[in-house]
Design a protein around this motif. Structure first.
Motif, PDB file in Angstrom:
ATOM      1  N   GLN A   1     -53.208  62.425  33.798  1.00 45.29           N
ATOM      2  CA  GLN A   1     -52.181  63.405  34.004  1.00 45.29           C
ATOM      3  C   GLN A   1     -51.778  64.343  32.627  1.00 45.29           C
ATOM      4  OE1 GLN A   1     -51.080  64.276  36.760  1.00 45.29           O
ATOM      5  NE2 GLN A   1     -49.781  66.110  36.139  1.00 45.29           N
ATOM      6  N   HIS A   2     -51.733  63.552  31.450  1.00 51.37           N
ATOM      7  CA  HIS A   2     -51.369  64.304  30.205  1.00 51.37           C
ATOM      8  C   HIS A   2     -52.668  65.080  29.763  1.00 51.37           C
ATOM      9  CE1 HIS A   2     -49.645  64.514  26.238  1.00 51.37           C
ATOM     10  NE2 HIS A   2     -50.987  64.113  25.678  1.00 51.37           N
ATOM     11  N   LEU A   3     -53.832  64.525  29.830  1.00 42.06           N
ATOM     12  CA  LEU A   3     -55.072  65.222  29.624  1.00 42.06           C
ATOM     13  C   LEU A   3     -55.066  66.551  30.158  1.00 42.06           C
ATOM     14  CD1 LEU A   3     -57.839  62.580  29.149  1.00 42.06           C
ATOM     15  CD2 LEU A   3     -56.696  63.900  27.292  1.00 42.06           C
ATOM     16  N   LEU A   4     -54.767  66.558  31.623  1.00 41.19           N
ATOM     17  CA  LEU A   4     -55.072  67.616  32.492  1.00 41.19           C
ATOM     18  C   LEU A   4     -53.661  68.749  32.405  1.00 41.19           C
ATOM     19  CD1 LEU A   4     -56.004  65.996  35.993  1.00 41.19           C
ATOM     20  CD2 LEU A   4     -57.550  67.234  34.295  1.00 41.19           C
ATOM     21  N   GLU A   5     -52.619  68.167  31.980  1.00 45.36           N
ATOM     22  CA  GLU A   5     -51.753  69.106  31.610  1.00 45.36           C
ATOM     23  C   GLU A   5     -51.988  69.985  30.537  1.00 45.36           C
ATOM     24  OE1 GLU A   5     -48.091  66.709  31.372  1.00 45.36           O
ATOM     25  OE2 GLU A   5     -47.971  66.555  33.546  1.00 45.36           O
ATOM     26  N   ALA A   6     -52.455  69.174  29.292  1.00 52.37           N
ATOM     27  CA  ALA A   6     -53.015  69.794  28.108  1.00 52.37           C
ATOM     28  C   ALA A   6     -53.929  70.906  28.563  1.00 52.37           C
ATOM     29  CB  ALA A   6     -53.273  68.986  27.048  1.00 52.37           C
ATOM     30  N   LYS A   7     -55.100  70.438  29.231  1.00 53.65           N
ATOM     31  CA  LYS A   7     -56.064  71.482  29.531  1.00 53.65           C
ATOM     32  C   LYS A   7     -55.353  72.568  30.260  1.00 53.65           C
ATOM     33  CE  LYS A   7     -58.602  70.321  32.993  1.00 53.65           C
ATOM     34  NZ  LYS A   7     -58.559  71.617  33.958  1.00 53.65           N
ATOM     35  N   HIS A   8     -54.677  72.410  31.282  1.00 54.76           N
ATOM     36  CA  HIS A   8     -54.100  73.596  31.989  1.00 54.76           C
ATOM     37  C   HIS A   8     -53.498  74.406  31.047  1.00 54.76           C
ATOM     38  CE1 HIS A   8     -52.173  75.620  35.312  1.00 54.76           C
ATOM     39  NE2 HIS A   8     -51.124  75.354  35.100  1.00 54.76           N
ATOM     40  N   LYS A   9     -52.542  73.781  30.017  1.00 57.41           N
ATOM     41  CA  LYS A   9     -51.624  74.793  29.272  1.00 57.41           C
ATOM     42  C   LYS A   9     -52.657  75.741  28.418  1.00 57.41           C
ATOM     43  CE  LYS A   9     -47.967  74.348  25.600  1.00 57.41           C
ATOM     44  NZ  LYS A   9     -47.621  73.542  24.867  1.00 57.41           N
ATOM     45  N   ALA A  10     -53.749  74.837  27.634  1.00 56.38           N
ATOM     46  CA  ALA A  10     -54.682  75.937  26.972  1.00 56.38           C
ATOM     47  C   ALA A  10     -55.277  77.049  28.185  1.00 56.38           C
ATOM     48  CB  ALA A  10     -55.789  74.846  26.609  1.00 56.38           C
ATOM     49  N   TYR A  11     -55.498  76.521  29.376  1.00 55.45           N
ATOM     50  CA  TYR A  11     -56.202  77.522  30.139  1.00 55.45           C
ATOM     51  C   TYR A  11     -55.145  78.731  30.419  1.00 55.45           C
ATOM     52  CZ  TYR A  11     -58.365  79.513  34.090  1.00 55.45           C
ATOM     53  OH  TYR A  11     -59.028  80.304  35.466  1.00 55.45           O
ATOM     54  N   THR A  12     -54.135  78.332  30.621  1.00 59.40           N
ATOM     55  CA  THR A  12     -52.845  79.475  30.883  1.00 59.40           C
ATOM     56  C   THR A  12     -52.720  80.163  29.761  1.00 59.40           C
ATOM     57  OG1 THR A  12     -51.841  77.814  32.394  1.00 59.40           O
ATOM     58  CG2 THR A  12     -50.524  79.669  31.558  1.00 59.40           C
ATOM     59  N   SER A  13     -52.835  79.831  28.502  1.00 59.47           N
ATOM     60  CA  SER A  13     -52.784  80.638  27.226  1.00 59.47           C
ATOM     61  C   SER A  13     -54.005  81.427  27.311  1.00 59.47           C
ATOM     62  CB  SER A  13     -52.739  79.759  26.002  1.00 59.47           C
ATOM     63  OG  SER A  13     -51.643  78.791  26.186  1.00 59.47           O
ATOM     64  N   HIS A  14     -55.317  81.264  27.778  1.00 59.17           N
ATOM     65  CA  HIS A  14     -56.285  82.068  27.796  1.00 59.17           C
ATOM     66  C   HIS A  14     -56.240  82.820  28.734  1.00 59.17           C
ATOM     67  CE1 HIS A  14     -60.228  83.291  28.156  1.00 59.17           C
ATOM     68  NE2 HIS A  14     -60.597  82.540  29.534  1.00 59.17           N
ATOM     69  N   ILE A  15     -55.986  82.785  30.057  1.00 60.35           N
ATOM     70  CA  ILE A  15     -55.898  83.828  30.762  1.00 60.35           C
ATOM     71  C   ILE A  15     -54.739  84.837  30.656  1.00 60.35           C
ATOM     72  CG2 ILE A  15     -56.847  82.445  32.565  1.00 60.35           C
ATOM     73  CD1 ILE A  15     -54.304  82.096  33.940  1.00 60.35           C
ATOM     74  N   SER A  16     -53.807  84.397  29.762  1.00 57.18           N
ATOM     75  CA  SER A  16     -52.539  85.360  29.670  1.00 57.18           C
ATOM     76  C   SER A  16     -53.080  86.348  28.351  1.00 57.18           C
ATOM     77  CB  SER A  16     -51.203  84.539  29.265  1.00 57.18           C
ATOM     78  OG  SER A  16     -51.619  83.772  27.834  1.00 57.18           O
ATOM     79  N   ASN A  17     -54.097  85.935  27.754  1.00 56.72           N
ATOM     80  CA  ASN A  17     -54.661  86.562  26.431  1.00 56.72           C
ATOM     81  C   ASN A  17     -56.248  86.512  26.516  1.00 56.72           C
ATOM     82  OD1 ASN A  17     -55.160  88.371  24.344  1.00 56.72           O
ATOM     83  ND2 ASN A  17     -54.033  87.070  22.997  1.00 56.72           N
ATOM     84  N   PRO A  18     -56.864  86.993  27.509  1.00 54.00           N
ATOM     85  CA  PRO A  18     -58.289  86.934  27.558  1.00 54.00           C
ATOM     86  C   PRO A  18     -59.115  87.322  26.479  1.00 54.00           C
ATOM     87  CG  PRO A  18     -57.555  88.405  29.042  1.00 54.00           C
ATOM     88  CD  PRO A  18     -56.461  87.874  28.616  1.00 54.00           C
ATOM     89  N   GLN A  19     -58.618  88.358  25.710  1.00 57.54           N
ATOM     90  CA  GLN A  19     -59.255  88.783  24.586  1.00 57.54           C
ATOM     91  C   GLN A  19     -59.367  88.223  23.307  1.00 57.54           C
ATOM     92  OE1 GLN A  19     -60.979  91.716  25.431  1.00 57.54           O
ATOM     93  NE2 GLN A  19     -59.762  91.681  27.621  1.00 57.54           N
ATOM     94  N   SER A  20     -58.562  86.952  23.374  1.00 56.06           N
ATOM     95  CA  SER A  20     -58.581  86.135  22.309  1.00 56.06           C
ATOM     96  C   SER A  20     -59.708  85.165  22.061  1.00 56.06           C
ATOM     97  CB  SER A  20     -57.283  85.355  22.217  1.00 56.06           C
ATOM     98  OG  SER A  20     -57.098  84.536  21.143  1.00 56.06           O
ATOM     99  N   SER A  21     -60.278  85.232  21.089  1.00 55.32           N
ATOM    100  CA  SER A  21     -61.598  84.326  21.090  1.00 55.32           C
ATOM    101  C   SER A  21     -61.156  82.860  20.628  1.00 55.32           C
ATOM    102  CB  SER A  21     -62.553  84.811  20.040  1.00 55.32           C
ATOM    103  OG  SER A  21     -62.113  85.008  18.911  1.00 55.32           O
TER     104      SER A  21
END
Length: 424
Positions: free
Chosen positions: A321-341
């Motif tokens: 659950q901890h791993l998935l939450e970290a992955k989800h947080k990183a994914y949310t940050s990515h889709i909020s700013n898709p231009q950021s490499s």
């Protein structure tokens, strides 16, 4: 579409986790990559998966299926019917003697041979034609089609909130919907484009709507919303499409229902539960009494599920659950700013690390269990040895033996099929 190398080993449990997070009861799946026709239950996550694919020794590119909350299966007597590796149907009983026919579909791509497309739509047309007129229809799938925005030409089929231009695959789908008086629910709700589109073209980086949830025009009032869930991340290049239907599955045990109602009535008839609420404290006490009465009535009349098996995924639940939450947080940050490499690289790195740690957890868990079982064998503790072996299960697999009814006795042409990508 992602290749097999980038997919996690136990993706059924991960998909079940995402479905539970978004409160999905039944999901249509596509490109499952499973062979044959079978099912498995993710006990710890509470979902059962059904699928239809090609034999084990055949290259498997498509495959369709359903995922359903396991607790609902007690009220659904029939199993899904696999038509082909692109189409699967499921007839479920609803309240007041009604039925709903669910269809999971995966259409050929735009560049596929016209003969393959014709065969697919012929089979889908046959399924829709044979569906009883009294049944509600819920057609879900990745249609690889763009239907556009011309709601005047396709009145009653497209709503006022479509997106983009149509293509030849879209015209095929629209013609099918017109023939069977169906409406594409993705187009009837006013949403921002980012909450409509489901797939990004890898080269142009433009987002398109290819995944649809379709129902009869006369039943569109059952749908309260259809939208793309941008936060769902299940190792697929399509977004999860969620639709909320105001439907109730028929309970199959009248005795249990009557018992539940009576026990709930008894629980709510106590002086503590019936006292009026005059302030905040009383409201909290009333809620505690109500929730306790519901839980007690349900456990006494319906019983509690018993779990005696062990699974590496469930045993490491907190860490996973901890791993998935970290992955989800990183994914949310990515889709909020898709231009950021940098955000994209960070999300990919965390996703790869999650997969690596999942494999490490599985290997360590099985190694520990192997030593444990070997110790029982070395000490001639036969009872403990067999109990330990029996308790290891992973996801439970069951062969599908569909019940035949008056509407499923005729054989379907298996030359084409269709499915939905992890879509509810």
């Amino acid at each position: 579409m992602l290749d097999d190398a980038s997919r996690p080993h136990r993706r059924t449990a991960l998909v079940a986790h995402e479905l539970g997070k978004y409160n999905i009861d039944i999901a249509a799946l596509s490109e499952t990559r499973f062979s044959g026709e079978d099912s498995l239950t993710e006990v710890g996550k509470g979902y059962t998966f059904f699928w239809k694919g090609l034999p084990e020794d055949t290259r498997r590119l498509h495959r369709v299926g359903f995922a359903v909350r396991t607790k609902l299966l007690r009220n659904i007597p029939e199993s899904p019917q696999g038509i082909s590796e692109r189409l699967m149907t499921w007839r479920i009983p609803l309240a007041k003697g009604r039925f709903a026919t669910l269809i999971s579909a995966y259409a050929p791509t735009l560049v596929a041979d016209d003969g393959l497309k014709d065969a697919f739509y012929e089979v889908l047309d046959s399924i829709l034609s044979k569906t009883p007129s009294s049944d509600k229809i819920i057609l879900m799938g990745d249609f690889n089609a763009r239907v556009g925005t011309d709601n005047l030409l396709w009145q009653g089929i497209i709503g006022k909130h479509g997106i983009g231009n149509s293509n030849s695959n879209g015209l095929r789908l629209l013609s099918l919907c017109a023939e069977h008086q169906l409406i594409i629910t993705n187009t009837i709700f006013q949403l921002k484009n980012k909450h409509k589109t489901s797939w990004m073209h890898p080269r142009s980086k433009h987002w398109h709507l290819l995944d649809y949830i379709i129902t009869r025009q006369q039943d569109q009032h059952d749908v309260s919303k259809t939208q793309a869930m941008r936060g769902a991340e299940c190792w697929t290049d399509h977004r999860l499409i969620r639709s909320k239907f105001q439907l109730k599955i028929r309970l199959q045990s009248p005795d249990a229902l009557a018992s539940y109602r009576w026990k709930l009535y008894e629980g709510l008839s106590t002086p503590q539960a019936s006292n009026p609420c005059s302030n905040t404290l009383n409201i909290e006490r009333a809620w505690a009494n109500l929730s306790s009465a519901i839980h007690t009535a349900a456990s006494e009349s319906l019983g509690l599920a018993k779990k005696h098996h062990q699974d590496w995924f469930d045993s490491n639940s907190a860490e996973i659950q901890h791993l998935l939450e970290a992955k989800h947080k990183a994914y949310t940050s990515h889709i909020s700013n898709p231009q950021s490499s940098s955000l994209l690289s960070r999300w990919k790195a965390i996703r790869a690390e999650t997969q690596r740690q999942l494999r490490t957890m599985e290997n360590e868990w099985w190694l520990k269990k192997a030593h444990e079982i070997q110790a029982f064998a070395d000490s001639n503790n036969t009872h403990a040895f067999y109990q330990a072996v029996k308790s290891l299960y992973g996801p439970q697999r069951h062969a599908i033996s569909p019940n035949q009814n008056a509407h499923s006795r005729e054989k379907h042409n298996d030359s084409a099929g269709i499915t939905m990508r992890n879509n509810p």
